[in-house]
Design a protein around this motif. Sequence first.
Motif, mmCIF file in Angstrom:
data_model
loop_
_atom_site.group_PDB
_atom_site.id
_atom_site.type_symbol
_atom_site.label_atom_id
_atom_site.label_comp_id
_atom_site.label_asym_id
_atom_site.label_seq_id
_atom_site.Cartn_x
_atom_site.Cartn_y
_atom_site.Cartn_z
ATOM 1 N N GLU A 63 0.823 -1.215 0.000
ATOM 2 C CA GLU A 63 0.000 0.000 0.000
ATOM 3 C C GLU A 63 0.854 1.261 0.000
ATOM 4 O O GLU A 63 0.514 2.233 -0.668
ATOM 5 C CB GLU A 63 -0.959 -0.003 1.192
ATOM 6 C CG GLU A 63 -2.087 -0.998 1.038
ATOM 7 C CD GLU A 63 -2.906 -0.790 -0.222
ATOM 8 O OE1 GLU A 63 -3.326 0.352 -0.497
ATOM 9 O OE2 GLU A 63 -3.114 -1.767 -0.947
ATOM 10 N N LEU A 64 1.938 1.258 0.734
ATOM 11 C CA LEU A 64 2.830 2.414 0.720
ATOM 12 C C LEU A 64 3.449 2.620 -0.660
ATOM 13 O O LEU A 64 3.615 3.746 -1.122
ATOM 14 C CB LEU A 64 3.927 2.260 1.782
ATOM 15 C CG LEU A 64 3.482 2.394 3.230
ATOM 16 C CD1 LEU A 64 4.647 2.118 4.175
ATOM 17 C CD2 LEU A 64 2.869 3.754 3.506
ATOM 18 N N GLN A 65 3.750 1.523 -1.335
ATOM 19 C CA GLN A 65 4.300 1.624 -2.678
ATOM 20 C C GLN A 65 3.255 2.174 -3.644
ATOM 21 O O GLN A 65 3.564 3.028 -4.476
ATOM 22 C CB GLN A 65 4.793 0.265 -3.164
ATOM 23 C CG GLN A 65 5.397 0.328 -4.536
ATOM 24 C CD GLN A 65 5.865 -1.014 -5.021
ATOM 25 O OE1 GLN A 65 5.596 -2.025 -4.404
ATOM 26 N NE2 GLN A 65 6.545 -1.028 -6.133
ATOM 27 N N GLU A 66 2.023 1.696 -3.537
ATOM 28 C CA GLU A 66 0.944 2.198 -4.391
ATOM 29 C C GLU A 66 0.732 3.694 -4.186
ATOM 30 O O GLU A 66 0.401 4.413 -5.114
ATOM 31 C CB GLU A 66 -0.360 1.449 -4.116
ATOM 32 C CG GLU A 66 -0.391 0.035 -4.654
ATOM 33 C CD GLU A 66 -0.479 -0.006 -6.165
ATOM 34 O OE1 GLU A 66 -1.189 0.824 -6.758
ATOM 35 O OE2 GLU A 66 0.195 -0.878 -6.754
ATOM 36 N N ALA A 67 0.914 4.159 -2.949
ATOM 37 C CA ALA A 67 0.728 5.578 -2.620
ATOM 38 C C ALA A 67 2.003 6.390 -2.840
ATOM 39 O O ALA A 67 2.030 7.585 -2.537
ATOM 40 C CB ALA A 67 0.263 5.705 -1.175
ATOM 41 N N CYS A 68 3.066 5.749 -3.348
ATOM 42 C CA CYS A 68 4.361 6.398 -3.599
ATOM 43 C C CYS A 68 4.934 7.034 -2.330
ATOM 44 O O CYS A 68 5.359 8.195 -2.330
ATOM 45 C CB CYS A 68 4.234 7.437 -4.710
ATOM 46 S SG CYS A 68 3.761 6.725 -6.283
ATOM 47 N N VAL A 69 4.936 6.276 -1.248
ATOM 48 C CA VAL A 69 5.464 6.739 0.029
ATOM 49 C C VAL A 69 6.710 5.924 0.360
ATOM 50 O O VAL A 69 6.667 4.701 0.375
ATOM 51 C CB VAL A 69 4.419 6.565 1.158
ATOM 52 C CG1 VAL A 69 5.024 6.895 2.509
ATOM 53 C CG2 VAL A 69 3.194 7.413 0.888
ATOM 54 N N LYS A 85 -3.423 8.927 3.651
ATOM 55 C CA LYS A 85 -2.579 7.727 3.537
ATOM 56 C C LYS A 85 -2.903 6.732 4.650
ATOM 57 O O LYS A 85 -2.932 5.522 4.424
ATOM 58 C CB LYS A 85 -1.105 8.115 3.589
ATOM 59 C CG LYS A 85 -0.714 9.131 2.531
ATOM 60 C CD LYS A 85 0.173 8.563 1.512
ATOM 61 C CE LYS A 85 0.821 9.625 0.670
ATOM 62 N NZ LYS A 85 0.177 9.975 -0.538
ATOM 63 N N LEU A 86 -3.172 7.233 5.842
ATOM 64 C CA LEU A 86 -3.565 6.346 6.937
ATOM 65 C C LEU A 86 -4.905 5.679 6.650
ATOM 66 O O LEU A 86 -5.087 4.491 6.923
ATOM 67 C CB LEU A 86 -3.623 7.110 8.256
ATOM 68 C CG LEU A 86 -2.269 7.501 8.855
ATOM 69 C CD1 LEU A 86 -2.478 8.403 10.061
ATOM 70 C CD2 LEU A 86 -1.480 6.274 9.232
ATOM 71 N N ASP A 87 -5.844 6.430 6.094
ATOM 72 C CA ASP A 87 -7.141 5.855 5.728
ATOM 73 C C ASP A 87 -6.984 4.755 4.687
ATOM 74 O O ASP A 87 -7.668 3.732 4.732
ATOM 75 C CB ASP A 87 -8.090 6.932 5.201
ATOM 76 C CG ASP A 87 -8.619 7.827 6.292
ATOM 77 O OD1 ASP A 87 -8.553 7.423 7.476
ATOM 78 O OD2 ASP A 87 -9.114 8.929 5.972
ATOM 79 N N ARG A 88 -6.058 4.960 3.757
ATOM 80 C CA ARG A 88 -5.782 3.940 2.741
ATOM 81 C C ARG A 88 -5.269 2.654 3.387
ATOM 82 O O ARG A 88 -5.670 1.554 3.028
ATOM 83 C CB ARG A 88 -4.770 4.495 1.740
ATOM 84 C CG ARG A 88 -4.407 3.541 0.649
ATOM 85 C CD ARG A 88 -3.307 4.118 -0.231
ATOM 86 N NE ARG A 88 -2.964 3.171 -1.249
ATOM 87 C CZ ARG A 88 -3.171 3.361 -2.533
ATOM 88 N NH1 ARG A 88 -3.698 4.471 -2.968
ATOM 89 N NH2 ARG A 88 -2.830 2.432 -3.405
ATOM 90 N N LEU A 89 -4.375 2.799 4.366
ATOM 91 C CA LEU A 89 -3.841 1.634 5.070
ATOM 92 C C LEU A 89 -4.927 0.927 5.878
ATOM 93 O O LEU A 89 -4.980 -0.302 5.924
ATOM 94 C CB LEU A 89 -2.687 2.048 5.978
ATOM 95 C CG LEU A 89 -1.418 2.513 5.292
ATOM 96 C CD1 LEU A 89 -0.436 3.067 6.311
ATOM 97 C CD2 LEU A 89 -0.800 1.383 4.498
ATOM 98 N N VAL A 90 -5.779 1.697 6.517
ATOM 99 C CA VAL A 90 -6.873 1.118 7.301
ATOM 100 C C VAL A 90 -7.809 0.330 6.403
ATOM 101 O O VAL A 90 -8.230 -0.787 6.740
ATOM 102 C CB VAL A 90 -7.632 2.226 8.067
ATOM 103 C CG1 VAL A 90 -8.925 1.702 8.660
ATOM 104 C CG2 VAL A 90 -6.747 2.818 9.149
#
Length: 140
Positions: A63-69, A85-90
């Motif tokens: 997920e971090l890779q998808e969000a380019c983080v 970004k936190l909502d995406r991880l949740v």
Amino acid sequence: MIDEKFVAQRIEFRNSERHSLFLKVGGLPVHEVTLYLGKFRNKGRAANSIHFVCSCLTILYRELQEACVDLLERLSTGQFLTTQKLDRLVTAARYRSEDLEDESVEAKTNVIDIRRIGVRRSQNSAERQPLDAQIYASRL
């Protein structure tokens, strides 16, 4: 950012000891995750518990890779993740990793293979089912 896939892989040695590795597909283990999992091994955690942690980290890194983080860069500069970004991880923690992979593959391209139309319709009719609350809470 380089498009890499991450997997949690379980190996078993000849002496029946089980070990979980966090790998880049076709590559080597990720150093910082290997060190992190080593702390669980040193505490005497069960092999299945360590593999669960490894699987959760797989979802996090994907997920971090998808969000380019770049997590290490953010940590070194003292930056926190944004609320989005936190909502995406949740959201990612709520579903099976297989469901998330299907979604990310479809999102990357606008080209539809005509042979997959029937398959996609059957997949779309069966919505993603959220995980049990206990697994969801453990992932978070």
